[in-house]
Design an enzyme around this catalytic site. Structure first.
Site, PDB file in Angstrom:
ATOM      1  N   GLU A  95      19.727  -7.381  15.834  1.00  0.00           N
ATOM      2  CA  GLU A  95      20.457  -6.237  15.290  1.00  0.00           C
ATOM      3  C   GLU A  95      20.496  -6.293  13.761  1.00  0.00           C
ATOM      4  O   GLU A  95      20.575  -7.365  13.162  1.00  0.00           O
ATOM      5  CB  GLU A  95      21.871  -6.203  15.869  1.00  0.00           C
ATOM      6  CG  GLU A  95      21.819  -5.845  17.352  1.00  0.00           C
ATOM      7  CD  GLU A  95      23.179  -5.586  17.968  1.00  0.00           C
ATOM      8  OE1 GLU A  95      23.321  -4.567  18.667  1.00  0.00           O
ATOM      9  OE2 GLU A  95      24.097  -6.401  17.783  1.00  0.00           O
ATOM     10  N   CYS A 108      22.641  -5.311   6.319  1.00  0.00           N
ATOM     11  CA  CYS A 108      23.085  -6.603   6.830  1.00  0.00           C
ATOM     12  C   CYS A 108      21.993  -7.069   7.781  1.00  0.00           C
ATOM     13  O   CYS A 108      21.784  -6.454   8.832  1.00  0.00           O
ATOM     14  CB  CYS A 108      24.427  -6.441   7.549  1.00  0.00           C
ATOM     15  SG  CYS A 108      25.013  -7.966   8.280  1.00  0.00           S
ATOM     16  N   CYS A 115      22.377 -17.553  17.683  1.00  0.00           N
ATOM     17  CA  CYS A 115      22.829 -18.552  16.717  1.00  0.00           C
ATOM     18  C   CYS A 115      23.218 -19.819  17.468  1.00  0.00           C
ATOM     19  O   CYS A 115      23.789 -19.744  18.557  1.00  0.00           O
ATOM     20  CB  CYS A 115      24.017 -18.044  15.913  1.00  0.00           C
ATOM     21  SG  CYS A 115      24.527 -19.208  14.616  1.00  0.00           S
ATOM     22  N   CYS A 119      30.408 -20.702  16.789  1.00  0.00           N
ATOM     23  CA  CYS A 119      31.773 -20.366  16.343  1.00  0.00           C
ATOM     24  C   CYS A 119      32.454 -19.565  17.453  1.00  0.00           C
ATOM     25  O   CYS A 119      31.865 -18.610  17.987  1.00  0.00           O
ATOM     26  CB  CYS A 119      31.744 -19.577  15.044  1.00  0.00           C
ATOM     27  SG  CYS A 119      30.842 -20.450  13.752  1.00  0.00           S
ATOM     28  N   CYS A 122      32.770 -15.544  17.453  1.00  0.00           N
ATOM     29  CA  CYS A 122      31.610 -14.745  17.031  1.00  0.00           C
ATOM     30  C   CYS A 122      30.714 -14.411  18.231  1.00  0.00           C
ATOM     31  O   CYS A 122      30.299 -15.307  18.981  1.00  0.00           O
ATOM     32  CB  CYS A 122      30.827 -15.530  15.989  1.00  0.00           C
ATOM     33  SG  CYS A 122      29.237 -14.805  15.584  1.00  0.00           S
ATOM     34  N   CYS A 350      31.576  -7.612  11.379  1.00  0.00           N
ATOM     35  CA  CYS A 350      31.263  -9.038  11.232  1.00  0.00           C
ATOM     36  C   CYS A 350      31.484  -9.748  12.552  1.00  0.00           C
ATOM     37  O   CYS A 350      32.525  -9.596  13.186  1.00  0.00           O
ATOM     38  CB  CYS A 350      32.199  -9.697  10.226  1.00  0.00           C
ATOM     39  SG  CYS A 350      31.951  -9.156   8.564  1.00  0.00           S
TER      40      CYS A 350
HETATM   41  N1  SAH Z   1      26.170 -17.420  10.129  1.00  0.00           N
HETATM   42  C1  SAH Z   1      26.708 -17.009   8.892  1.00  0.00           C
HETATM   43  C2  SAH Z   1      26.548 -15.539   8.632  1.00  0.00           C
HETATM   44  C3  SAH Z   1      26.809 -14.559   9.750  1.00  0.00           C
HETATM   45  S1  SAH Z   1      28.449 -14.231  10.228  1.00  0.00           S
HETATM   46  C4  SAH Z   1      28.146 -17.412   8.764  1.00  0.00           C
HETATM   47  O1  SAH Z   1      28.737 -17.789   9.761  1.00  0.00           O
HETATM   48  O2  SAH Z   1      28.663 -17.387   7.645  1.00  0.00           O
HETATM   49  C5  SAH Z   1      29.165 -13.320   8.867  1.00  0.00           C
HETATM   50  C6  SAH Z   1      30.669 -13.538   8.732  1.00  0.00           C
HETATM   51  O3  SAH Z   1      31.388 -12.953   9.830  1.00  0.00           O
HETATM   52  C7  SAH Z   1      31.078 -15.008   8.703  1.00  0.00           C
HETATM   53  O4  SAH Z   1      32.012 -15.259   7.687  1.00  0.00           O
HETATM   54  C8  SAH Z   1      31.718 -15.183  10.061  1.00  0.00           C
HETATM   55  O5  SAH Z   1      32.613 -16.262  10.104  1.00  0.00           O
HETATM   56  C9  SAH Z   1      32.387 -13.864  10.257  1.00  0.00           C
HETATM   57  N2  SAH Z   1      32.764 -13.585  11.647  1.00  0.00           N
HETATM   58  C10 SAH Z   1      32.199 -14.061  12.769  1.00  0.00           C
HETATM   59  N3  SAH Z   1      32.822 -13.554  13.866  1.00  0.00           N
HETATM   60  C11 SAH Z   1      33.800 -12.733  13.414  1.00  0.00           C
HETATM   61  C12 SAH Z   1      34.764 -11.907  14.048  1.00  0.00           C
HETATM   62  N4  SAH Z   1      34.843 -11.817  15.364  1.00  0.00           N
HETATM   63  N5  SAH Z   1      35.600 -11.189  13.272  1.00  0.00           N
HETATM   64  C13 SAH Z   1      35.513 -11.261  11.925  1.00  0.00           C
HETATM   65  N6  SAH Z   1      34.625 -12.012  11.271  1.00  0.00           N
HETATM   66  C14 SAH Z   1      33.764 -12.753  11.998  1.00  0.00           C
HETATM   67 FE1  SF4 Z   2      26.522 -18.332  13.893  1.00  0.00          FE
HETATM   68 FE2  SF4 Z   2      28.399 -16.492  14.241  1.00  0.00          FE
HETATM   69 FE3  SF4 Z   2      29.078 -18.956  13.485  1.00  0.00          FE
HETATM   70 FE4  SF4 Z   2      27.799 -17.347  11.762  1.00  0.00          FE
HETATM   71  S1  SF4 Z   2      29.849 -17.022  12.632  1.00  0.00           S
HETATM   72  S2  SF4 Z   2      27.343 -19.508  12.209  1.00  0.00           S
HETATM   73  S3  SF4 Z   2      26.466 -16.223  13.181  1.00  0.00           S
HETATM   74  S4  SF4 Z   2      28.139 -18.418  15.443  1.00  0.00           S
END
Ligand code: SAH
Ligand code: SF4
Length: 357
Positions: A95, A108, A115, A119, A122, A350
């Protein structure tokens, strides 16, 4: 995309020029080709009518043009956010999001299909790791967005002229860019090329979950990107509960790497903090992150939690976010912003990019 043939989107201008010269053609054709790729956003070699047929035939025989087909396109009710599901050659899909709400067009882009970092909040992490993207697959996303903008530009008012071309790229889509370091850095080089996208200083932001060796390498190689680090917690224990890779790269080591990055490059880092109601949005949390960042060149980006399938938390309330900001600013002199919540109706916020589902 034909297998085993170099993808034109995966080459730097120098590489394309060398290839075309090695075939015995004038470098002028390489310059034209580059313009077709990144200025015209041509979707096929046939559309490159000013390239001599013999150059096109050679390109056709020995290279590929990795245009990614749009499998799905969604426009948010906010009218500013569009999400594309783009198909990859191996049947996977990724995406990409186009955002226009800052008055500038920002793409973006994804750096991986899925990934591996896991996390908990996410959607990309919840879906697991597919594979790394090649440079060409990263660039093809930016080309797609730019092509969309060019196509739409005739319908735009003059005041919107700044939106006709891609102005910013954020590596904040699916995946962890520092887990795919070299292809991502080559993509940065292509995006910055003055004869192409020409995304100069400050126009490319890379967000990392905190891959310490990658941060140190970015600093040592002086890579021209804005760095954003996803922090979310100010103690190792709390961070580990949200970001499993904190086990591999503990908070102390991450902060040492950030200090060293800012020291070496003189650049400020953005620290991202997903604000989760009752979890990391209290005054005590704000003070803890304030203490952590007070002596660093830092800006905090607060992101109210976006909903994802496998995480039950709720976004912090508006007052909590405001109080958090006040504490950071007044007690620690740390500037912060609260990220606008856009595109949630199409799961383009995000952490909501989950790919084909
Ligand atoms: N992998 C990288 C970039 C992609 S995520 C990273 O983790 O930084 C981009 C941002 O969205 C990151 O700061 C991540 O922590 C945040 N993010 C992930 N899941 C989210 C959610 N459910 N709500 C808000 N922010 C989120
Ligand atoms: Fe991966 Fe999502 Fe964690 Fe970013 S926030 S490192 S995309 S699992």
């Amino acid at each position: 995309m034909a297998p085993n043939r170099p993808d034109l989107y995966g080459c730097t201008r120098e590489e394309l020029t060398a290839r075309i010269s090695a075939w015995g053609f004038s470098p002028v054709h390489a310059a034209r080709l580059w313009r077709y790729l990144y200025w015209e956003c041509a979707g096929s070699l046939d559309a490159m009518t000013e390239l001599p047929a013999k150059v096109r035939a050679r390109l056709d025989a020995e290279t590929s043009l990795g245009v990614l087909p749009v499998e799905r396109e969604q426009l948010s009710d906010d009218g500013f956010t569009r999400k594309y599901l783009l198909g990859l050659g191996d049947g996977r899909a990724i995406e990409t999001v186009l955002m226009r709400f800052t008055g500038r067009a920002t793409a973006c882009v994804s750096s991986q299909a899925g990934c591996a970092m896991g996390c908990v909040f996410c959607a990309t992490g919840q879906a697991g790791f597919g594979r790394h993207l090649a440079t060409g697959e990263i660039i093809a996303q930016a080309v797609h967005v730019n092509r969309t903008l060019r196509a739409a530009s005739s319908a735009l008012a003059r005041s919107e002229v700044s939106q006709r071309r891609l102005r910013n790229v954020v590596l904040m889509g699916m995946g962890e860019p520092l887990h795919n370091y070299e292809p991502v850095m080559k993509a940065v080089e292509v995006l910055r090329d003055p004869n192409g996208f020409a995304l100069g200083a400050g126009r490319i932001t890379l967000s990392t979950v905190g891959v310490v060796p990658g941060i140190l390498r970015l600093a040592a190689e002086r890579r021209p990107v804005h760095l954003a680090v996803s922090l979310h917690a100010a103690t190792q224990e709390e961070r580990l509960a949200l970001v499993p890779v904190a086990k591999q790269w503990p908070l102390d080591e991450l902060m040492d790497a950030c200090r060293s990055y800012s020291g070496q490059t003189g650049r400020r880092i953005f620290y991202e903090w997903t604000l989760i109601d009752g979890k990391n949005d209290s005054a005590d949390h704000a003070r803890a992150v304030g203490r952590l960042l007070a002596r660093l060149p830092a800006q905090v980006n607060l992101i109210p939690l976006n909903p994802t399938g496998a995480y039950a938390g709720a976004p912090a309330r508006g007052e909590a976010a405001k109080a958090f900001q006040r504490i950071l600013a007044r007690e620690f002199g740390v500037p912060s912003t609260v990220r606008q919540r856009r595109g949630l109706d199409i799961a383009a916020g995000c952490g909501q990019l989950a790919g084909p589902q």
